[in-house]
Design a protein around this motif. Sequence first.
Motif, PDB file in Angstrom:
ATOM      1  N   ALA A 159       0.797  -1.139   0.099  1.00  0.00           N
ATOM      2  CA  ALA A 159      -0.048   0.141  -0.074  1.00  0.00           C
ATOM      3  C   ALA A 159       1.017   1.229   0.017  1.00  0.00           C
ATOM      4  CB  ALA A 159      -1.038   0.097   1.187  1.00  0.00           C
ATOM      5  N   GLY A 160       2.173   1.133   0.275  1.00  0.00           N
ATOM      6  CA  GLY A 160       3.178   2.287   0.307  1.00  0.00           C
ATOM      7  C   GLY A 160       3.416   2.898   1.457  1.00  0.00           C
ATOM      8  N   ASN A 161       2.892   2.640   2.460  1.00  0.00           N
ATOM      9  CA  ASN A 161       2.766   3.568   3.892  1.00  0.00           C
ATOM     10  C   ASN A 161       3.668   2.705   4.689  1.00  0.00           C
ATOM     11  OD1 ASN A 161       2.752   4.629   6.428  1.00  0.00           O
ATOM     12  ND2 ASN A 161       0.706   5.406   5.646  1.00  0.00           N
ATOM     13  N   SER A 162       5.088   3.173   4.714  1.00  0.00           N
ATOM     14  CA  SER A 162       5.917   2.339   5.473  1.00  0.00           C
ATOM     15  C   SER A 162       5.936   2.665   7.088  1.00  0.00           C
ATOM     16  CB  SER A 162       7.576   2.867   5.329  1.00  0.00           C
ATOM     17  OG  SER A 162       7.454   4.022   5.520  1.00  0.00           O
ATOM     18  N   GLU A 163       5.205   3.722   7.687  1.00  0.00           N
ATOM     19  CA  GLU A 163       4.894   4.026   9.055  1.00  0.00           C
ATOM     20  C   GLU A 163       3.813   2.895   9.376  1.00  0.00           C
ATOM     21  OE1 GLU A 163       5.740   5.729  12.349  1.00  0.00           O
ATOM     22  OE2 GLU A 163       6.830   5.832  10.537  1.00  0.00           O
ATOM     23  N   VAL A 164       2.680   2.670   8.435  1.00  0.00           N
ATOM     24  CA  VAL A 164       1.933   1.559   8.940  1.00  0.00           C
ATOM     25  C   VAL A 164       2.611   0.199   9.310  1.00  0.00           C
ATOM     26  CG1 VAL A 164      -0.147   0.052   8.082  1.00  0.00           C
ATOM     27  CG2 VAL A 164      -0.334   2.661   7.799  1.00  0.00           C
ATOM     28  N   VAL A 165       3.552   0.038   8.449  1.00  0.00           N
ATOM     29  CA  VAL A 165       4.275  -1.576   8.460  1.00  0.00           C
ATOM     30  C   VAL A 165       4.992  -1.535   9.846  1.00  0.00           C
ATOM     31  CG1 VAL A 165       5.997  -2.745   7.508  1.00  0.00           C
ATOM     32  CG2 VAL A 165       4.423  -1.549   5.989  1.00  0.00           C
ATOM     33  N   ARG A 166       5.533  -0.506  10.117  1.00  0.00           N
ATOM     34  CA  ARG A 166       6.558   0.012  11.216  1.00  0.00           C
ATOM     35  C   ARG A 166       5.550  -0.418  12.538  1.00  0.00           C
ATOM     36  NH1 ARG A 166       7.304   2.854  15.160  1.00  0.00           N
ATOM     37  NH2 ARG A 166       6.165   4.617  14.468  1.00  0.00           N
ATOM     38  N   ILE A 167       4.331   0.479  12.706  1.00  0.00           N
ATOM     39  CA  ILE A 167       3.558   0.272  13.886  1.00  0.00           C
ATOM     40  C   ILE A 167       3.172  -1.248  14.040  1.00  0.00           C
ATOM     41  CG2 ILE A 167       1.426   1.115  14.842  1.00  0.00           C
ATOM     42  CD1 ILE A 167       2.085   3.609  13.309  1.00  0.00           C
TER      43      ILE A 167
END
Length: 233
Positions: A159-167
């Motif tokens: 989806a292109g959102n690295s912050e979501v992945v990190r959380i």
Amino acid sequence: MYASVPAESLQLGTVSRVGSLREQVSAALRAALIAGQLRPGIVYSAPTIGEMLGVSATPVREAILDLVREGLVEVQRNKGFRVTDLSEEQLDEFAQVRLMLEVPTMGLVASLARDSAVAANLEGLRPGAEGIVRAAAASDLVRFIELDTEFHAHFLSLAGNSEVVRIVRDLRNRSRLYGLEAVARAGILGRNAEEHSEMIDLALSGDRENLEALVARHIGHVRNLWAGVADKS
């Protein structure tokens, strides 16, 4: 009061002398947490753990600091460390945050799946999904957690959102340790594992609505498994 633990009650193996001892000890302790060998309510000493792993207490203490930052263990002054014990309320909060983040994000991936690059990346998740099923069948909890975490992280990353992945990675590291050993013994880990291939199929078909519903059920299953109230039928 917390009980101490004798060295002979743990089986952690040894670490290699090649590479970072701190990283290897951190990995060994995480694996022990996942497998249920390190449990809340027991104080573990760095020298004892170091002796079992074939290293000095220093890399063990360094690794413990890593796990403290991740919220997995707490230092007991002049005694050692213990595994963090989460409350039911905290586990509920973890599940709620995952629902808020993972459901719409994975749904977005289904909307993007018409793009050939996204579709190819989704197909690339199949070996991992199959590995999750094999790990569940073998009750290999360490491998299950590794593959399961990577599957969800890679799926979300599309989806292109690295912050979501990190959380989400952080939440999973802190929460998926709880109750998994009992789940494997009960023989209900396989049902959870099989849902991963279905997620890929729904995303590739562009079926955002049903994918989001499946992801919500999947996270709900996990929370129920933590609580030990999953439907075993």
